[in-house]
Write a protein that holds these residues in place. Structure first.
Motif, short mmCIF file in Angstrom:
data_model
loop_
_atom_site.label_atom_id
_atom_site.label_comp_id
_atom_site.label_asym_id
_atom_site.label_seq_id
_atom_site.Cartn_x
_atom_site.Cartn_y
_atom_site.Cartn_z
N ARG A 1 15.53 -14.02 0.42
CA ARG A 1 16.44 -13.36 1.36
C ARG A 1 17.61 -14.28 1.67
O ARG A 1 18.77 -13.85 1.67
N TRP B 1 0.84 -1.21 0.00
CA TRP B 1 0.00 0.00 0.00
C TRP B 1 0.87 1.25 0.00
O TRP B 1 0.60 2.19 -0.72
N TRP B 2 1.92 1.24 0.84
CA TRP B 2 2.73 2.48 0.96
C TRP B 2 3.65 2.65 -0.24
O TRP B 2 3.87 3.77 -0.67
N ASN B 3 4.22 1.56 -0.75
CA ASN B 3 5.20 1.70 -1.83
C ASN B 3 4.91 0.80 -3.03
O ASN B 3 5.75 -0.01 -3.41
N HIS C 1 7.95 -6.99 5.83
CA HIS C 1 8.23 -7.07 7.26
C HIS C 1 7.62 -8.33 7.88
O HIS C 1 7.39 -8.39 9.08
N PHE D 1 13.14 -6.18 0.58
CA PHE D 1 13.32 -5.93 2.01
C PHE D 1 12.24 -5.07 2.65
O PHE D 1 12.25 -4.86 3.85
N ARG D 2 11.29 -4.56 1.86
CA ARG D 2 10.15 -3.87 2.48
C ARG D 2 9.19 -4.87 3.11
O ARG D 2 8.24 -4.48 3.80
N ASP E 1 17.98 -4.20 -3.15
CA ASP E 1 17.89 -2.81 -2.68
C ASP E 1 16.97 -2.78 -1.46
O ASP E 1 16.37 -3.79 -1.12
N PRO E 2 16.86 -1.63 -0.79
CA PRO E 2 16.05 -1.63 0.45
C PRO E 2 14.53 -1.76 0.23
O PRO E 2 13.79 -1.87 1.19
N PHE E 3 14.06 -1.74 -1.02
CA PHE E 3 12.62 -1.77 -1.24
C PHE E 3 12.10 -3.08 -1.84
O PHE E 3 11.17 -3.68 -1.31
N SER E 4 12.68 -3.50 -2.96
CA SER E 4 12.10 -4.58 -3.76
C SER E 4 11.69 -5.81 -2.95
O SER E 4 10.57 -6.29 -3.07
#
Ligand code: SF4
Ligand code: SF4
Ligand code: FES
Lengths: 122, 234
Positions: free
Chosen positions: B226, B159-161, B203, B200-201, B195-198
């Motif tokens: 991961r 939802w956020w990204n 949770h 690793f977002r 990258d920190p998004f693809s």
């Protein structure tokens, strides 16, 4: 591949790894300090300052402080990049994010310097 | 009588979305939610929704059914409306085109990013690229995804990204190709995800696992990705 120059390690894997390692350090440090407070027989100024006389305790404390900073940066960075996004707020999100990041950076440097001063100043 | 409340929005005529109430005589039958929609549409042709196969295969009719994402065609009203009230909304987070029809563009863009096709530069053998039964087994629980988007639109990180985080559906498919013994692009694929998004977002909230109508487990696939990234890096 998404570019992210303000992430802690700039790679998701690196951030993820630092996040885990720093968490382990913080647990160990917390257990150590709490354990010391509750297990030492005559806990007071003398035993506390004697504890921090030792170089390894100072180094351990500094590592814990740096871990806190790294952990907080990675955590808060992911919070602001969730909620302060250009998709939701347009261009002003960039300004806001940079502001928060600069503020966080300043707080981090302040705490690091202050921490070193305290640890090696007593 | 079944009470049905449906999210309505027609951008040409409505200034804002609203919930419209219907009543339907189910004649005591345990209909699927899609049957309910079809029956209501017979009365009110302005009602818009997507459907095709009506048997949980095409992935067209993902929607939010009484608060939980699912496929209308395989969701019985006994489960979706145990108290006799059914609430239908479009999949959360995606732009609404009309009523229960959402714009899936962001979802497909993420899917496209993971290059969902076999990559293999070795000249093809005369007959076919063989795979051992063990290697084929590794694709179970991955290939069955029908891209209904129930999972990704239940995921807060998506939802956020939605423009940066691949989302559970895309990542399940990313792993489907990472795990395929016939694919040779493993390293390039992993590099594009580091990258920190693809990836690793994620949770680990597991909303995706909770809603998948095919019983798949995107969180586990994300864990495997991961681990592959870690193994490659240490
Ligand atoms: S486990 Fe990850 S992908 Fe699944 S819903 Fe949670 S954050 Fe999203
Ligand atoms: S993983 Fe499940 S919920 Fe997600 S798109 Fe595939 S079938 Fe739908
Ligand atoms: S209509 Fe095809 S999955 Fe429901």
């Amino acid at each position: 591949m998404v570019k992210a120059v303000t992430g802690f390690g700039r790679s998701g894997l690196y951030d993820w790894f630092i996040q885990r390692v720093s968490a382990v350090v913080l647990v160990a440090y917390t257990l150590f300090i709490v354990g010391f407070i509750f297990l030492s027989k005559d806990f007071g100024y003398d035993s506390w300052s004697a504890l921090f006389e030792q170089r390894w305790v100072r180094v351990f404390s500094l590592v814990a402080l740096i871990s806190t900073i790294a952990h907080a940066w990675i955590g808060l960075w992911s919070v602001i990049t969730d909620y302060l996004t250009n998709r939701m707020m347009g261009g002003k999100a960039t300004v806001l994010r940079i502001l928060v990041e600069v503020l966080l950076g300043a707080v981090a440097v302040f705490y690091a310097v202050w921490g070193i001063e305290i640890l090696w100043g007593v | 009588m079944l009470k049905v409340s449906i999210y309505r929005y027609n951008p040409d005529t409505d200034s804002a979305p609203y919930m419209q109430d219907y009543e339907l005589d189910t004649q005591g039958k345990d209909l699927m939610v899609l049957d309910v929609l079809e029956l209501l549409k017979a009365e009110d042709p302005s009602l818009a929704f997507r459907r095709s196969c009506r048997e949980g295969v095409c992935g067209s009719d993902g929607m939010n059914i009484s608060g939980k994402n699912g496929l209308a065609c395989v969701m019985p009203i006994s489960e979706a409306a145990p108290k006799g009230k059914l609430v239908l909304r479009p999949l959360p987070g995606l732009p609404v085109i009309r009523d229960l029809v959402v714009d899936m563009e962001q979802f497909y863009t993420q899917y496209k990013k993971i290059e969902p096709f076999l990559q293999n530069d070795t000249p093809a053998p005369a007959i076919e690229r063989l795979q051992s039964p063990e290697d084929r087994e590794k694709l179970d629980g991955l290939y069955e995804c029908i891209l209904c988007a129930c999972c990704s639109t239940a995921c807060p990180s998506f939802w956020w990204n939605p423009d940066k985080f691949i989302g559970p559906a895309g990542l399940l498919q990313a792993y489907r190709f990472l795990a395929d013994s016939r694919d040779e692009a493993t390293d390039e694929r992993l590099s594009k995800l580091d990258d920190p998004f693809s990836v690793f977002r994620c949770h680990g909230i597991q909303n995706c696992v909770n809603v998948c109508p095919k019983g798949l487990n995107p969180t586990r696939a994300i864990g495997h990705i991961r681990n592959m990234l870690i193994t490659r890096a240490v």
